[in-house]
Design an enzyme around this catalytic site. Structure first.
Site, PDB file in Angstrom:
ATOM      1  N   ASP A  14      -8.093   0.195   6.833  1.00 23.61           N
ATOM      2  CA  ASP A  14      -8.040  -1.176   7.747  1.00 23.61           C
ATOM      3  C   ASP A  14      -6.649  -1.236   8.228  1.00 23.61           C
ATOM      4  O   ASP A  14      -6.522  -2.163   9.265  1.00 23.61           O
ATOM      5  CB  ASP A  14      -8.672  -2.099   6.896  1.00 23.61           C
ATOM      6  CG  ASP A  14     -10.070  -2.196   6.871  1.00 23.61           C
ATOM      7  OD1 ASP A  14     -10.552  -2.086   7.755  1.00 23.61           O
ATOM      8  OD2 ASP A  14     -10.469  -2.450   5.777  1.00 23.61           O
ATOM      9  N   LYS A  34       0.724  -1.322   0.068  1.00 26.74           N
ATOM     10  CA  LYS A  34      -0.041   0.014  -0.063  1.00 26.74           C
ATOM     11  C   LYS A  34       0.921   1.170  -0.108  1.00 26.74           C
ATOM     12  O   LYS A  34       0.373   2.263  -0.465  1.00 26.74           O
ATOM     13  CB  LYS A  34      -0.980   0.100   1.202  1.00 26.74           C
ATOM     14  CG  LYS A  34      -2.100  -0.938   1.119  1.00 26.74           C
ATOM     15  CD  LYS A  34      -3.173  -0.356   0.329  1.00 26.74           C
ATOM     16  CE  LYS A  34      -4.344  -1.291   0.093  1.00 26.74           C
ATOM     17  NZ  LYS A  34      -5.633  -0.504  -0.232  1.00 26.74           N
TER      18      LYS A  34
END
Length: 630
Positions: A340, A295
């Site tokens: 998350d 990410k």
């Protein structure tokens, strides 16, 4: 030429011949990319295979006027974007020189009264240096051509230049017309062929070319790389450029060969395979930028692009990270996101590196270890009592009020630029994976399995892979059955939010796969995945848990949303499902380990729990795309 497909080039060749005044030919153009040239008389297929950088293109073209045929065989090679010279690779230089020598020798041997096999052997002798290197030649290296196009199935009394016993064939008559086609094939490098259409005139001269002096030279044509038809490759190269030394070393690509036995690798014993009958390649993104997940690549690049826009920089090729880092007299930019865990950690890392601030909001199910990791990287952390999709809405509203910059990988009406930037960044992963497979002398994947949360990662990977490999590779997406928003959308034929009542899992508890616990497909990802994915798959949490265990036993640490989802899916399908997906012992499957162990508590729980043998129907649900069915 890069990006064009075999079928496209063949169509252009036919149209050009007709425009020039030619008749229709007795055989089609043969346009073969890479190893496709190993198939005799290969005339493309229903699968669109594009011309690829670093691959040879073998072609044989017919020309006909008033039913009189002529033909030409040549080879081209497309340089890659990293080519340092305009020269051929050494293996093609050798093949070219040997085939050139073979063609010259065959012309010299093609005299009136010579037997066709003698012409063939004259050429084959020049090809000998290639045979020890894995190249092979055709048993037929020429044929008569003219008013009829001779095939080699005994349909007409034709001259065939091939390996036979002297005396078992008729000698070459004077003024016979031949197409001499010395060519060699290699299972990895493809084919090299250089031909000439000649007339057998006299013993002193040998065969003489019938083609005009301005015919293409009897050599391999080198085609420089052009990126105008490869926008996704350019985007990947832009990302690599701006990150500089941080991306100088690709993340590992781990190969797991087919299993040679039926050993149960889900046990605690050591094992070197995944107990699968096909080869699996795992691209391990747990090494990406030192952040244990992929990410940081997307979030970091989105921050870079936002700062470029603020500074008025439009040419990324003239920009570096140092140009974008905050100077003492510049205002601090606050980047914010809903996450998350992994995306927020990546944003916190990027903001700190660039000298700015990150404010990160997490849903109520976020693991404590992921919350702490964001804080350790310098992010300002806020936990909420909301579900992920509700946190996204809250962050957008908060940012608008406070003048912050939202760095979110999902798109909605009026918010597409940042998700597009993030999508571009993930193309680096596909670029590195395919390049690693090619550099190791291997073939490209036959199947690619991509995890889907909101779909941004899968969309970026899909765009790059389709551009590089065409439709010859099957792309499968995998989601949790408890958050299968893409699969439900593909079933309906329209983008739709996740509906728990329609989920293929009756349990309403949140999925273990925290990184995939998303209920809405991104607006920019949906059209890409709808049109390009071959099948959308959803799996039970138990399947993902099996993937975590088996990869750990093989020495690779995967979080429950990482490669565990793809590997678990491959281990869970039955024989019929494998056949339906085109998976067999020849398949080469690419899986991406998007995260390492980012929640040790959850991983330890998975590793310690008893293995539950679920029925096959509850493990995996496969939905084929409408274009795949039709």
């Amino acid at each position: 030429m890069t990006g064009a497909t075999e079928n496209t080039i063949a169509g252009i060749a036919v149209q050009a011949s007709r425009d020039f005044g030619g008749d229709y030919a007795a055989y089609p153009p043969f346009i073969c990319v890479g190893s496709n040239a190993c198939l005799g008389h290969y005339a493309a297929s229903q699968v669109e295979v594009p011309v690829q950088c670093g691959k040879s293109v073998f072609y044989e073209l017919p020309g006909v006027f008033q039913k009189y045929h002529c033909a030409l065989m040549r080879t081209a090679f497309v340089l890659g974007p990293d080519a340092k010279t305009q020269e051929l690779p050494d293996y093609l230089k050798l093949a070219e020189s040997c085939v050139q020598a073979a063609l010259t020798a065959m012309k010299r041997a093609a005299v009136p009264g010579a037997y066709p096999c003698e012409v063939h052997m004259a050429g084959e002798e020049q090809l000998q240096p290639l045979f020890e290197l894995g190249w092979a030649n055709s048993q037929r290296s020429g044929y008569s051509i003219g008013l009829g196009f001779a095939t080699d199935w005994g349909e007409c009394d034709a001259i065939m230049i091939r390996k036979m016993v002297v005396g078992n064939e008729r000698p070459l008559p004077v003024f016979s017309t031949l197409h001499l086609i010395p060519w060699v094939t290699h299972p990895i490098y493809g084919a090299v062929g250089l031909s000439d259409t000649v007339v057998v005139e006299c013993a002193s001269k040998g065969a003489v070319s019938l083609l005009p002096d301005n015919k293409p030279k009897e050599q391999i044509t080198v085609i420089p790389f052009t990126s105008d038809r490869l926008p996704h490759l350019k985007q990947a190269k832009d990302v690599i450029h701006i990150f500089g030394d941080l991306l100088s070393t690709p993340t590992p690509l781990v190969e797991f060969p087919p299993s040679s036995n039926e050993k149960d690798v889900s046990s605690e014993s050591e094992s070197a395979n995944l107990n699968l009958r096909f080869t699996v390649f795992v691209k391990d993104e747990s090494y990406r930028l030192g952040q244990n997940a992929f990410k940081s690549l997307g979030g970091g690049y989105a921050c870079v692009r936002e700062l470029m826009r603020r500074k008025g920089i439009t040419d990324i090729s003239s920009c570096t990270l140092n140009d974008l880092k905050r100077k003492d007299d510049e205002d601090i930019v606050t980047f914010t996101t809903a996450t998350d865990g992994n995306h927020g950690a990546g944003l916190a890392w990027a903001a700190k590196m660039l000298g700015h601030r990150a404010v990160v909001y997490l849903p109520k199910v976020a693991a404590a270890s992921r919350v702490q990791r964001v804080a350790d990287l310098g992010g300002e952390v806020h936990s909420t009592d909301l579900l992920y999709d509700d946190v996204v809405i809250m962050v957008a509203e908060q940012a608008q009020t406070k003048g912050w910059v939202v760095i979110q990988d999902t798109a909605w009406e009026g918010y597409t630029q940042v998700p597009t930037d993030i999508t571009s960044a993930y193309k680096v992963i596909a670029h590195e994976a395919l390049q690693s497979m090619q550099e190791n002398g291997g073939l490209p994947p036959t199947h690619v399995i991509l995890q889907v949360g909101v779909g941004t990662f899968a969309a970026g990977m899909t765009q790059y892979i389709r551009e590089a490999l065409g439709r010859g590779v099957k792309i499968l997406t995998v989601e949790s059955k408890k958050a299968n928003c893409l699969q439900q959308s593909i079933r309906r034929g329209v983008k739709t939010d996740f509906v728990a009542e329609e989920a293929s899992d009756g349990d309403n508890k949140p999925t273990w796969c925290a990184g995939l616990d998303c209920g809405v497909v991104s607006d920019i990802a949906w059209p890409v995945l709808r049109n390009e994915v071959n099948a959308a798959v959803s799996i039970s949490d138990g399947v993902a848990a099996d993937g975590v265990r088996v990869l750990r036993n093989c020495g690779l640490r995967s979080g429950e949303s990482g490669a565990a989802t793809g590997v678990g899916f491959l281990r869970a399908i039955d024989e019929k499902q494998a056949r339906d997906l085109g998976l067999d012992e020849h398949s080469r499957v690419l899986v991406v380990n998007t995260e390492g162990t980012t929640d040790p508590v959850a991983t330890d729980s998975i590793l310690s729990m008893d293995v539950v043998d679920e029925p096959a129907t509850s493990k995996v649900d496969i939905c084929f795309s409408s274009h795949e069915i039709s």
